[in-house]
Motif scaffolding. Structure first.
Motif, mmCIF file in Angstrom:
data_model
loop_
_atom_site.group_PDB
_atom_site.id
_atom_site.type_symbol
_atom_site.label_atom_id
_atom_site.label_comp_id
_atom_site.label_asym_id
_atom_site.label_seq_id
_atom_site.Cartn_x
_atom_site.Cartn_y
_atom_site.Cartn_z
ATOM 1 N N ASN A 5 0.862 -1.172 0.000
ATOM 2 C CA ASN A 5 0.000 0.000 0.000
ATOM 3 C C ASN A 5 0.909 1.235 0.000
ATOM 4 O O ASN A 5 1.370 1.665 1.059
ATOM 5 C CB ASN A 5 -0.926 -0.002 1.210
ATOM 6 C CG ASN A 5 -1.964 1.085 1.120
ATOM 7 O OD1 ASN A 5 -1.784 2.076 0.406
ATOM 8 N ND2 ASN A 5 -3.055 0.916 1.836
ATOM 9 N N LYS A 7 0.263 4.295 -0.589
ATOM 10 C CA LYS A 7 -0.350 5.462 0.057
ATOM 11 C C LYS A 7 -0.028 5.493 1.549
ATOM 12 O O LYS A 7 0.236 6.550 2.112
ATOM 13 C CB LYS A 7 -1.861 5.414 -0.167
ATOM 14 C CG LYS A 7 -2.584 6.680 0.165
ATOM 15 C CD LYS A 7 -4.039 6.551 -0.239
ATOM 16 C CE LYS A 7 -4.774 7.851 -0.130
ATOM 17 N NZ LYS A 7 -6.171 7.736 -0.568
ATOM 18 N N GLU A 8 -0.026 4.345 2.191
ATOM 19 C CA GLU A 8 0.279 4.281 3.618
ATOM 20 C C GLU A 8 1.785 4.247 3.880
ATOM 21 O O GLU A 8 2.245 4.768 4.893
ATOM 22 C CB GLU A 8 -0.373 3.054 4.250
ATOM 23 C CG GLU A 8 -1.873 3.152 4.348
ATOM 24 C CD GLU A 8 -2.491 1.904 4.950
ATOM 25 O OE1 GLU A 8 -1.743 0.983 5.363
ATOM 26 O OE2 GLU A 8 -3.723 1.832 5.001
#
Length: 77
Positions: A5, A7-8
């Protein structure tokens, strides 16, 4: 499903790249052509107006290596 992920993992970098990608999409919006896998008809590439050379792509759907011919297209006036 994505392996990581992004984005994280790095939200600052993600936001910067997302803004750059949106600007590119606006710049090249308009006529597009989708290239489909000849084996399973899965969309494997989207081309924007212009000239594009031949390419070899592995289809993410069926796993076959696909070689595609050059493409040149423009809007007729």
């Amino acid at each position: 499903m994505p392996r990581i992920n992004v984005k994280e993992a790095d939200p600052v970098r993600y936001a910067q790249i997302k803004a750059e990608q949106e600007a590119l999409r606006k710049q090249f919006s308009g006529l597009t052509v989708a290239r489909l896998c000849p084996y399973c008809n899965h969309k494997i590439e989207v081309l924007y107006r212009g000239s594009h050379g031949a390419c070899s792509i592995k289809c993410p759907h069926c796993g076959e290596d696909v070689t595609l011919p050059p493409v040149a297209f423009r809007i007729a006036h």
